[in-house]
Design an enzyme around this catalytic site. Structure first.
Site, PDB file in Angstrom:
ATOM      1  CB  CYS A 229      -0.882   0.050   1.248  1.00 32.38           C
ATOM      2  SG  CYS A 229      -2.058  -1.302   1.324  1.00 32.38           S
TER       3      CYS A 229
ATOM      4  N   GLY B 225       0.204   0.364  -4.824  1.00 30.25           N
ATOM      5  CA  GLY B 225      -1.044  -0.383  -4.689  1.00 30.25           C
ATOM      6  C   GLY B 225      -2.010   0.027  -5.779  1.00 30.25           C
TER       7      GLY B 225
ATOM      8  CG  ASN C  34       3.006   0.635   3.206  1.00 31.94           C
ATOM      9  OD1 ASN C  34       4.080   1.200   3.064  1.00 31.94           O
ATOM     10  ND2 ASN C  34       2.759  -0.519   2.639  1.00 31.94           N
ATOM     11  N   GLY C  35       1.822  -2.008   5.194  1.00 37.75           N
ATOM     12  CA  GLY C  35       2.598  -2.997   5.934  1.00 37.75           C
ATOM     13  C   GLY C  35       1.786  -4.249   6.161  1.00 37.75           C
TER      14      GLY C  35
ATOM     15  CE1 TYR D 243       9.552  -4.717  -9.277  1.00 37.13           C
ATOM     16  CE2 TYR D 243       8.292  -4.717  -7.244  1.00 37.13           C
ATOM     17  CZ  TYR D 243       8.342  -4.836  -8.610  1.00 37.13           C
ATOM     18  OH  TYR D 243       7.193  -5.061  -9.313  1.00 37.13           O
TER      19      TYR D 243
END
Ligand code: SF4
Length: 483
Positions: free
Chosen positions: A27, A54, A129-130, A264
């Site tokens: 996310c 995301g 996020n996570g 990445y």
């Protein structure tokens, strides 16, 4: 447009994106406190900048101090929000989110921001996020069970009636294990907090008019015209309201930033710890050239993450750089369901070789990682079919041998080619003339953090936060060795 109980049909926009086998981030998050600004539109632009983190759903919650309105849908940011949607989001306080699902299904119900009543008579909106590793333990006994770890977090915070929202966030944050960079708003304040390991990025910016923003990557600060102030520190909670920004440390920091963000995940223009991702990736390419010098005619990147490393490889080796592969930017940006025939197109949906560049040439092909190996195998075959004389694959990370439990959807251990093949076996499988992975030392050397400040678990199996699934697996291995 909806409040907490709005309904919207879901779709499957992520399905085609999943045809590509690369790792997927979970996310992107954004928060803003800026009286006098069009916070909905600024959040919309910020989510554009975070879209790579995301692509399944997007949402924005805006508050005017009295009422919070949420709009969230399945799809890309550009598909989710039209001018009338943004015009209806009026206020000075907002959080935004774009999602890729690793926990919970890809459905409207699980789109974020999560929105619910707080026990204090306000409403809270939360973007995460996570990925938590103790979700099952925290959710034990809760009925109905929350659909995602983010919904669980919002519920645990929202159910506290004995303390202020800030104290509820702190109390819950201390119970969470795993990766979490989180933005929360009620009708009064913007909160942002980051796990004690700081696995995922989260940064604070200042707008020219004095407002504050928090975002997963600096690209989101840049696009709204904010200046980077600093990171939200691991184990820190910040609160923003009319009195400005306050900081509160809720846990001791034990930083282990995700090394794969550098390889990445993050955009090349993201800056972390004073260094841009672009320059770190160039250094990865330079080190790769030093570790694996190659007799070749041209260096080509696998777009997009391999681009800067390929430039670094070319500069260090003296071998010319060229774009030998063109990426279709629109794959994954469609609502079409992938059929079996589309799946069989595989990588050709995503990448096309430039025959003038590759024909008759000895190629160094620079890519960021190999997950299952099927994409690399198709890529090598495609380059050979386009006339490449030799294909030398150079990878800017070590072999991925272990799964990620902290928010990156790579694959299970059984699917990871690096889990049970050595480099020569992988080379033979993908059909390259040679294959070299950047060493872990070489990779760590290319980024600003020290080795002990990084998570390297997907390359080493050393998980900085204990993972119940891994503990159970290791116990089983030990049992079988004993038996
Ligand atoms: S396991 Fe890999 S992808 Fe996951 S947080 Fe650690 S370094 Fe990043």
């Amino acid at each position: 447009m909806n409040d907490a109980d709005g309904t919207t049909a879901g779709d499957t926009s992520g399905d085609l994106a999943r045809l590509a086998e690369g790792p997927r981030c979970e996310c992107g998050v954004f928060g803003i406190y800026a009286p006098g600004e069009d916070v909905a539109t600024l959040t919309y632009f910020a989510l554009f900048a975070l879209q790579h983190r995301g692509q399944e759903s997007a949402g924005i919650a805006v508050s005017d101090g009295a009422r919070t309105v949420v709009h969230r849908e399945m799809g890309l940011v550009s598909q989710v929000f039209g001018p009338s949607d943004l015009a209806a989001l009026d206020g000075h306080l907002a959080v935004g989110h774009c999602r890729y699902s690793t926990t919970g299904s890809s459905s409207w119900e699980n789109a974020q921001p999560v929105y619910r009543e707080s026990g204090l008579g306000t409403r809270l909106a939360l973007g995460h996020n996570g990925n938590l590793v103790n979700t099952a333990e925290l959710a034990r006994g809760l009925e109905p069970a929350p659909g995602t770890d983010s919904a669980l977090m919002a519920r645990l915070i929202g159910e506290r009636t004995d303390v202020s929202l800030e104290d509820a966030i702190v109390a819950v944050a201390r119970e969470l294990r795993g990766a979490f960079s989180v933005v929360v708003t009620d009708e009064r304040r913007l909160y942002a907090f980051r796990d004690p390991h700081g696995l995922r990025p989260l940064q604070i910016g200042r707008l020219p008019g004095g407002g504050w923003v928090v975002a997963s990557e600096t690209a989101a600060l840049d696009i709204v015209g904010a200046v980077l102030v600093r990171d939200v520190e691991p184990g820190e909670l910040v609160a923003v309201d009319a009195d400005g920004l306050r900081s509160r440390r809720y846990a001791e920091a034990t930083p282990t930033f995700c090394l794969f963000e550098w390889v990445y995940l993050a955009r090349p223009d993201h800056r972390q710890d004073g260094v841009s991702v672009l320059s770190a990736r160039r250094r990865m390419g330079e080190r790769l050239a030093a570790e694996a010098p190659t007799e070749a005619d041209v260096v080509i990147p696998v777009p997009e993450a391999g681009r800067d490393a390929a430039a670094g490889y070319a500069a260090a080796s003296g071998i010319p750089f060229a774009d030998g592969l063109v990426k279709n930017r629109y794959v994954g940006r469609t609502f079409i369901q992938p059929t079996q025939s589309l799946r069989q197109l595989g990588i050709r949906l995503k990448l096309s070789p430039v025959r003038e560049v590759v024909e008759g040439q000895r190629l160094v092909v620079v890519d960021d990682s190999i997950v299952r190996g099927n994409t690399s195998r198709q890529l090598v075959a495609m380059l050979r079919a386009a006339g490449a004389a030799e294909v030398h694959l150079r990878i800017t990370s070590p072999p991925i041998s272990d799964p990620c439990y902290y928010g990156i959807d790579m694959a299970s251990r059984a699917e990871l080619i690096g889990a049970d093949m050595d480099v020569e076996q992988i080379r033979a499988f993908v059909g390259a003339d040679s294959l070299h992975y950047l060493s872990l030392d070489g990779l760590v050397d290319a980024v600003p953090e020290r080795a002990d400040e990084l998570c390297t678990a997907c390359f080493t199996g050393r998980y900085p936060i204990p993972v119940p699934a891994e503990d159970a697996r290791l116990a089983q291995v030990a049992f079988e060795l004993d038996a």
